[in-house]
Design an enzyme around this catalytic site. Structure first.
Site, PDB file in Angstrom:
ATOM      1  N   HIS A  24       0.805  -1.224   0.000  1.00  0.00           N
ATOM      2  CA  HIS A  24       0.000   0.000   0.000  1.00  0.00           C
ATOM      3  C   HIS A  24       0.843   1.282   0.000  1.00  0.00           C
ATOM      4  CE1 HIS A  24       0.020  -1.153   4.287  1.00  0.00           C
ATOM      5  NE2 HIS A  24      -0.824  -2.098   4.038  1.00  0.00           N
ATOM      6  N   HIS A  78      -2.611 -10.320  15.151  1.00  0.00           N
ATOM      7  CA  HIS A  78      -3.025  -9.120  14.401  1.00  0.00           C
ATOM      8  C   HIS A  78      -3.900  -9.606  13.252  1.00  0.00           C
ATOM      9  CE1 HIS A  78      -2.872  -5.353  12.345  1.00  0.00           C
ATOM     10  NE2 HIS A  78      -1.754  -5.508  11.662  1.00  0.00           N
ATOM     11  N   GLU A  80      -4.717  -7.857  10.364  1.00  0.00           N
ATOM     12  CA  GLU A  80      -4.527  -7.339   9.003  1.00  0.00           C
ATOM     13  C   GLU A  80      -4.329  -8.536   8.065  1.00  0.00           C
ATOM     14  OE1 GLU A  80      -1.624  -4.184   8.539  1.00  0.00           O
ATOM     15  OE2 GLU A  80      -2.440  -3.651   6.583  1.00  0.00           O
ATOM     16  N   ASP A  82      -2.506  -9.489   5.705  1.00  0.00           N
ATOM     17  CA  ASP A  82      -1.231 -10.167   5.426  1.00  0.00           C
ATOM     18  C   ASP A  82      -0.937 -11.236   6.480  1.00  0.00           C
ATOM     19  OD1 ASP A  82      -1.026  -7.890   7.062  1.00  0.00           O
ATOM     20  OD2 ASP A  82       1.086  -7.596   6.654  1.00  0.00           O
ATOM     21  N   HIS A 144       0.286  -2.623  15.026  1.00  0.00           N
ATOM     22  CA  HIS A 144       0.080  -1.473  14.194  1.00  0.00           C
ATOM     23  C   HIS A 144      -1.397  -1.079  14.025  1.00  0.00           C
ATOM     24  CE1 HIS A 144      -0.390  -1.630   9.493  1.00  0.00           C
ATOM     25  NE2 HIS A 144      -0.311  -0.368   9.774  1.00  0.00           N
ATOM     26  N   ASP A 163       3.898  -7.351  13.884  1.00  0.00           N
ATOM     27  CA  ASP A 163       4.499  -6.301  13.038  1.00  0.00           C
ATOM     28  C   ASP A 163       5.722  -5.646  13.693  1.00  0.00           C
ATOM     29  OD1 ASP A 163       2.898  -6.533  10.802  1.00  0.00           O
ATOM     30  OD2 ASP A 163       1.487  -4.978  11.392  1.00  0.00           O
ATOM     31  N   TYR A 191      10.945   0.052   7.574  1.00  0.00           N
ATOM     32  CA  TYR A 191       9.664  -0.497   8.045  1.00  0.00           C
ATOM     33  C   TYR A 191       9.108   0.383   9.162  1.00  0.00           C
ATOM     34  CZ  TYR A 191       6.298  -4.009   9.538  1.00  0.00           C
ATOM     35  OH  TYR A 191       5.143  -4.670   9.859  1.00  0.00           O
ATOM     36  N   HIS A 222       7.168 -10.230   9.775  1.00  0.00           N
ATOM     37  CA  HIS A 222       7.786  -9.977   8.470  1.00  0.00           C
ATOM     38  C   HIS A 222       9.304 -10.081   8.608  1.00  0.00           C
ATOM     39  CE1 HIS A 222       4.068  -8.362   6.736  1.00  0.00           C
ATOM     40  NE2 HIS A 222       3.933  -7.590   7.799  1.00  0.00           N
TER      41      HIS A 222
END
Ligand code: FEO
Length: 386
Positions: A24, A78, A80, A82, A144, A163, A191, A222
């Protein structure tokens, strides 16, 4: 597709997104990974999962260790996508698995996936016993999203940080010791600057919590797993979250006929003469997410645009919008630019930098092509302010 054993019966089973170049708006030149972790104890636990298109890879890795139908608990640190994007497909393979997340996490999962799964809300202080091991939960809201939490296994001294401490790096190496350190820390910095920066106050609180834990391995969602360089990344996070800056000036601009560029180089020279480190970023050639990496430690943020149609250049507008959202603090700003007749650009840039809360140096606004004398005069004025 291998599962990588981190400690006995604790595995990395994530997905590697080699081709990812845009997260994004964040330029991810090195791709990324979505890290998922499998703990095989009396109960089998899967911590986070992967983007929807890496489902086959995730299941192939899990299957190297255990039949996915044997998963008892799916922890979503989390929600999100991903990290939760394959949850509907995983649940089909292990329909009896309980899904654990924070209160906001459960709410978000229900809104995302509209499924009536067997949910269990967990909060800070809650502990899940899975046999020989325990999983402790700590909510870390806004690191996040509001739902974020981390999971900690004291028996293994592993923190599953989601994250936090992540980096967008696709690699076959899994541990920090096996990857070039300078690239690793630069990607962790990028990041932080592009994802975590707006939530620095919450990061400070989360770091205080991590400091109370005995952590030998940090497993982010990640990139590489931290083991060798934990003190270093913790120290960097402390520095970044406190908005500590260096005596460093960043000159960011776009130009039409090179007048604003002349001004950019004059400004650069002025800082340089003051023994202040500088860097010039022409937005035609430098991605805004790379500019943000430098902003993380820059004291001076100088932004220039010529006037175009009573406004600023779209590249500069995009950068300023991005900058406002990421909200760095404790910076000093400078707006500059050339114009032919209207001359609105400098005021627009200055207003935008003021909205960021920056202390401002006097703007530099010059008509048409500035000659050497004009540039020298402006240099003298700027010199007196820094
Ligand atoms: Fe990597 Fe906020 O998701």
């Amino acid at each position: 597709m291998k599962a990588i054993e981190i400690k006995k019966d604790v595995y990395w089973v994530g997905g590697i997104d080699w081709d990812l170049r845009n997260f994004h708006g964040y330029l991810t030149q090195r791709g990324s990974t979505y890290n998922s972790y499998l703990i095989v104890d009396e109960k089998v636990v899967l911590i986070d999962n992967v983007k929807h298109y890496l489902f086959d890879e995730l299941i192939a890795r899990i299957s190297k260790v255990i039949d996915p139908s044997k998963i008892d608990y799916i922890i979503q640190n989390h929600i999100e996508m991903d990290h939760s994007g394959t949850l509907p497909k995983i649940k089909k393979l292990c329909p009896n698995a309980k899904v654990l997340a924070s209160p906001k996490g459960i709410e978000g999962l229900q809104k995302h996936y509209k499924m009536d799964w067997d949910y269990q809300i967990v909060k800070s202080g809650d502990v899940l016993n899975i046999g020989q091991r325990n999983i402790h939960f700590v909510q870390t809201p806004m690191v996040h999203w509001p739902d974020n939490m981390v999971s900690y296994c004291p028996e293994e001294k592993i923190l599953f940080s989601n994250d936090a401490f992540g980096q967008h790096i696709a690699s076959s190496e899994r541990f920090d010791k096996d990857y070039p350190f300078n690239i690793l820390i630069e990607e962790a910095k990028k990041y932080y600057a592009n994802i975590v920066l707006p939530y620095s106050r919450q990061v400070e609180k989360a770091l205080d919590i991590v400091d109370t834990l005995n952590v030998e391995i940090i497993c982010p969602s990640h990139g590489l797993i931290w083991q060798k360089h934990i003190p270093k990344i913790m120290a960097e996070y402390r520095k970044w979250s406190s908005n500590t800056v260096k005596n460093f000036a960043l000159i960011i601009y776009d130009t039409m006929w090179k007048s604003t560029e002349k001004m950019a180089y004059m400004i650069q020279e002025t800082f340089e003469e003051k023994e202040i480190t500088t860097k010039i970023c022409n937005l035609q050639h430098t991605h805004i997410s790379d500019v943000m990496t430098d902003i993380l430690c820059a004291k001076y943020i100088c932004v220039g645009s010529p006037t175009l149609n009573n406004n600023i250049l779209p590249t500069v507008a995009a950068f300023l919008t991005y900058l406002q959202g990421l909200a760095p603090k404790k910076r000093i700003g400078l707006a500059f630019g050339s114009y032919g007749w209207g001359g609105q650009s400098v005021g627009i840039v200055e207003e935008s930098l003021r909205k960021c809360g920056f202390e401002m140096l006097s703007q530099i606004r010059l008509q048409y092509i500035p000659d050497e004398q004009v540039l020298n005069d402006e240099q003298e004025k700027l010199n007196k302010q820094i």
